[in-house]
Design an enzyme around this catalytic site. Structure first.
Site, short mmCIF file in Angstrom:
data_model
loop_
_atom_site.label_atom_id
_atom_site.label_comp_id
_atom_site.label_asym_id
_atom_site.label_seq_id
_atom_site.Cartn_x
_atom_site.Cartn_y
_atom_site.Cartn_z
N SER A 145 0.73 -0.82 -0.02
CA SER A 145 0.53 0.06 0.25
C SER A 145 0.30 1.07 -0.13
CB SER A 145 -1.07 0.23 1.59
OG SER A 145 -1.33 1.06 1.14
N TYR A 158 -1.04 -0.76 10.51
CA TYR A 158 -1.32 -1.11 9.11
C TYR A 158 -0.07 -0.69 8.09
CZ TYR A 158 -3.38 -1.30 3.77
OH TYR A 158 -4.07 -0.96 3.29
#
Length: 255
Positions: A145, A158
Site C-alpha cells: 500500500s 497497518y
C-alpha cells in the site's frame, strides 16, 4: 514475442483470491493462461468461484485457509507440494485493516494487524522459497500500500506492516536473485474494494482522496491486477526489488 507476454504453463498461488484486488488478480492470471491455486477463508465462496472459473475452461484449485494462522500456512504449502511439486509465482495479497488513532488500539488489535499484514507475508515467502527455486525462475509479488510509503490516515500498525513488507521485498530480491527468483511489490492507493468501501462511502473523505489524486478518481481492482500480472510476465524478467505505486499519481503530487 508472444512467449514474453503470457503466463501459459505457470503455476501461481494467490492469497485473498476471492474478493477485491485478489479476485481481479486471479481473473487476470487466468486470462493470461496461468494455472491458479487460490486461498481465502470463505470455503463456500471459494467453491462457487472455482466452479465458475472451471466452467470457463480455466485450471483452478483452492483451499479455505487463514494465512494469519501458522498451521494453515503449512497446510497451504503441503497442498501445493502435493499438487504441483513446485511453484512459479507467489502473490501475497491477503490483508486487512482497522483504522484508528495510535493511542486507540488495544494490544490484541495491534498484534493482529501485524500478523495479518506482515508476519504471514514473511512466512509465506520463506515457505515458498524451495518451491520457487525448483521452478527455475520464480516470482513473488507482495501487494502492499502507499500507506507503507507515506502517511494516508490508515492507522500506524497497518502502515508499519506495509512498510516492513516493502523492505522485505527489497532484501529478498537481493538474496534470491542468484536463484533466479524475482521479488517485487505493488502499492495501491485507494482502490474500490470491500475493504475501502466504509471510508470511500463518506463524501467528505472521498473528496479529500480525490483532491490529492491527480487522475481525479479512485482506482479499480483490475488496474492493480494488471500491474501485478505485468511484474510476473517473462517480459518483466529484469525487474526485481521494485515497489510500483498504482495510485493515479498520488505519490508524486506536490503542491
Amino acid at each position: 514475442m508472444t512467449d514474453r507476454w503470457t503466463l501459459k504453463g505457470k503455476k501461481a498461488l494467490i492469497t485473498g483470491g476471492t474478493r477485491g484486488i485478489g479476485r481481479a488478480i486471479v481473473d487476470e492470471f487466468l486470462r493470461f493462461g496461468a494455472e491458479v491455486f487460490i486461498v481465502a477463508r470463505d470455503e463456500d465462496r471459494i467453491s462457487r468461484l472455482i466452479q465458475q472459473w472451471r466452467k470457463a475452461g480455466h485450471r483452478v484449485e483452492g483451499l479455505a485457509a487463514d494465512v494469519s494462522q501458522p498451521d494453515d500456512r503449512q497446510l497451504i504449502f503441503d497442498a501445493i507440494s502435493q499438487l504441483w511439486g513446485h511453484l512459479d509465482i507467489l502473490i501475497n495479497n491477503a490483508g486487512t485493516n482497522i483504522r484508528k488513532q495510535a493511542v486507540a488500539y488495544d494490544e490484541q488489535e495491534y498484534r493482529f494487524l501485524l500478523e495479518v499484514n506482515m508476519h504471514q507475508v514473511w512466512d509465506m515467502c520463506r515457505k515458498a522459497y524451495p518451491l520457487l527455486k525448483s521452478s527455475g525462475g520464480g516470482c513473488v509479488v507482495n501487494v502492499t500500500s502507499v500507506a507503507g510509503l507515506t502517511h494516508v490516515s490508515s492507522g500506524p500498525p497497518y502502515a508499519m506492516a506495509k512498510a516492513a513488507v516493502i523492505q522485505l521485498t527489497r532484501n529478498l530480491a537481493v538474496e534470491w536473485a542468484a536463484d533466479n527468483i524475482r521479488v517485487n511489490t505493488v502499492a495501491p492507493w485507494y482502490i474500490r474494494t470491500p475493504l475501502t468501501e466504509p471510508v470511500l462511502n463518506r463524501p467528505d473523505y472521498l473528496e479529500r482522496v480525490l483532491a490529492r489524486t491527480p487522475m481525479g478518481r479512485v482506482g479499480e481492482p483490475e488496474e492493480v491486477a494488471a500491474a501485478v500480472t505485468f511484474l510476473c510476465l517473462p517480459a518483466a524478467s529484469y525487474i526485481t526489488g521494485q515497489c510500483l505505486a498504482v495510485d493515479g499519481g498520488f505519490m508524486i503530487y506536490g503542491f
